[in-house]
Design a protein around this motif. Structure first.
Motif, PDB file in Angstrom:
ATOM      1  N   LYS A 156       0.576  -1.324   0.022  1.00 46.52           N
ATOM      2  CA  LYS A 156       0.069   0.104  -0.032  1.00 46.52           C
ATOM      3  C   LYS A 156       0.829   1.331   0.116  1.00 46.52           C
ATOM      4  CE  LYS A 156      -3.698  -1.971   2.765  1.00 46.52           C
ATOM      5  NZ  LYS A 156      -4.639  -1.948   4.075  1.00 46.52           N
ATOM      6  N   ILE A 158       4.010   1.565  -1.391  1.00 43.97           N
ATOM      7  CA  ILE A 158       5.071   1.836  -2.473  1.00 43.97           C
ATOM      8  C   ILE A 158       4.721   2.730  -3.341  1.00 43.97           C
ATOM      9  CG2 ILE A 158       6.219   0.554  -4.166  1.00 43.97           C
ATOM     10  CD1 ILE A 158       5.786  -2.025  -2.789  1.00 43.97           C
ATOM     11  N   GLU A 159       3.753   3.096  -3.824  1.00 48.43           N
ATOM     12  CA  GLU A 159       3.261   3.991  -4.965  1.00 48.43           C
ATOM     13  C   GLU A 159       3.506   5.460  -4.411  1.00 48.43           C
ATOM     14  OE1 GLU A 159       0.379   3.572  -7.644  1.00 48.43           O
ATOM     15  OE2 GLU A 159       0.199   5.477  -8.125  1.00 48.43           O
ATOM     16  N   LYS A 174      13.130   1.148  -9.761  1.00 49.83           N
ATOM     17  CA  LYS A 174      12.833  -0.372 -10.172  1.00 49.83           C
ATOM     18  C   LYS A 174      12.724  -1.294  -9.344  1.00 49.83           C
ATOM     19  CE  LYS A 174      12.470   0.067 -14.807  1.00 49.83           C
ATOM     20  NZ  LYS A 174      11.289  -0.153 -15.196  1.00 49.83           N
ATOM     21  N   GLU A 177       9.570  -1.678  -7.745  1.00 48.99           N
ATOM     22  CA  GLU A 177       8.557  -1.737  -8.548  1.00 48.99           C
ATOM     23  C   GLU A 177       8.617  -3.449  -8.693  1.00 48.99           C
ATOM     24  OE1 GLU A 177       6.769  -0.328 -12.847  1.00 48.99           O
ATOM     25  OE2 GLU A 177       9.109  -0.885 -12.774  1.00 48.99           O
ATOM     26  N   GLU A 180       6.538  -4.729  -5.776  1.00 50.52           N
ATOM     27  CA  GLU A 180       5.107  -4.690  -6.085  1.00 50.52           C
ATOM     28  C   GLU A 180       4.789  -5.881  -6.882  1.00 50.52           C
ATOM     29  OE1 GLU A 180       3.421  -0.202  -6.382  1.00 50.52           O
ATOM     30  OE2 GLU A 180       4.481  -0.932  -8.031  1.00 50.52           O
TER      31      GLU A 180
END
Lengths: 217, 21
Positions: A156, A158-159, A174, A177, A180
Motif C-alpha cells: 500500500k 510503495i507508490e 525499479k 517496482e 510490487e
C-alpha cells in the motif's frame, strides 16, 4: 551504478533528521490523538528488533552496520512521511490526519519501505567478500519477516513512497517496482494474507456469500 | 519515474489505502 545510488541516498539524507521535524510535529499536534509518543516508541522498538535480526542473519560482528542502515532508514521514513502529509493536505484540504498517523500498520509499512530502500542501496549481502560461508540474502522480502509485516500492507505504501520522494534513483524505483510485482504475483496470496478477508467481505457486500467454499480457494 | 506505472487514480492517495478517507 552502486556508488551512484549510495551517494544519492547520502545526499538525500544528509539534511534529514533522526527525529520528527518541526513540520511533522505540527501535523502530530493537529491530530485528534497525538501520535508522537507511539511513533517514537515504535521506531525505538523496531530498531532493537532489526539489529537483532540483522546480527542473526549476517553475524554479530556486523550488528553495528545493521544499526547504521536502520538509522538511515529512519531518516528516510520521517522525510517521506512529511512529504506524504503535505501532498495529502493539499489533495484533501485537511490538516488532521489522526486516523492515518495512529495506524500502526501504516507506520510499520512506511518504515519497512524506507529501510528496504537503504538495504537495496547498499547491496543484499552485508558480509559480501569477507569469505564467510553463510551469506544471507537480506533483500526483499526479508524486511517483511523482520517487521512481521504482511506483504499486502507493505504494498500500500510503495507508490505513494515513490511519489513522495522524487530524488529516488531509477534503480531504486525499479527495485520497489519489482517488490510490487512480487507481492501482486505471489506474496499477497500466501496463507494468512489480509487479501482473503477483504475478498470475502467484498463478496458479502455484493450478497454472494458461499459458505461451502474455503476462503483460500 | 518514466517507466514506473502509477496505478492510483486522481482522487486516490495513501489516506484511502489505509481507510482513512
Amino acid at each position: 551504478a552502486a556508488m551512484n545510488n549510495i551517494q544519492q541516498l547520502i545526499m538525500i539524507l544528509n539534511s534529514a533528521t533522526d527525529k520528527p521535524s518541526d513540520t511533522l510535529i505540527v501535523y502530530f499536534n493537529n491530530c485528534t490523538v497525538n501520535p508522537k509518543d507511539s511513533i517514537l516508541k515504535r521506531v525505538e522498538n523496531l530498531e532493537h528488533i532489526f539489529k537483532k535480526k540483522f546480527a542473526e542473519a549476517v553475524g554479530p560482528a556486523w550488528a553495528e552496520i545493521g544499526s547504521q542502515r536502520y538509522k538511515l532508514g529512519v531518516r528516510l521514513y520521517y522525510r517521506v512521511m512529511e512529504s506524504m502529509l503535505k501532498s495529502e493536505e493539499e489533495r484533501l484540504s485537511v490538516q488532521n490526519f489522526s486516523k492515518l498517523l495512529n495506524d500502526n500498520i501504516f507506520h510499520t509499512s512506511l518504515l519497512a519501505c524506507a529501510v528496504e530502500v537503504v538495504m537495496a542501496t547498499y547491496g543484499r549481502n552485508a558480509s559480501q567478500g569477507n569469505g564467510t560461508s553463510a551469506e544471507t540474502d537480506l533483500s526483499f522480502p526479508w524486511i517483511l519477516s523482520v517487521f512481521d509485516l504482511k506483504a499486502f500492507d507493505f504494498y500500500k505504501v510503495i507508490e505513494s513512497f515513490i511519489k513522495a520522494e522524487p530524488s529516488l534513483t531509477r534503480e531504486m524505483i525499479k527495485h520497489l517496482e519489482r517488490c510490487e510485482h512480487r507481492i501482486m504475483e505471489s506474496l499477497a496470496w500466501q496463507s494468512g494474507s489480509p487479501l482473503f478477508d477483504l475478498i470475502r467481505q467484498s463478496k458479502e457486500r455484493e450478497g454472494q456469500t458461499d459458505q461451502s467454499e474455503p476462503s483460500s480457494t | 519515474t518514466q517507466d514506473y506505472h502509477f496505478g492510483l487514480e486522481e482522487g486516490e492517495g495513501i489516506s484511502e489505502l489505509f481507510d482513512c478517507d
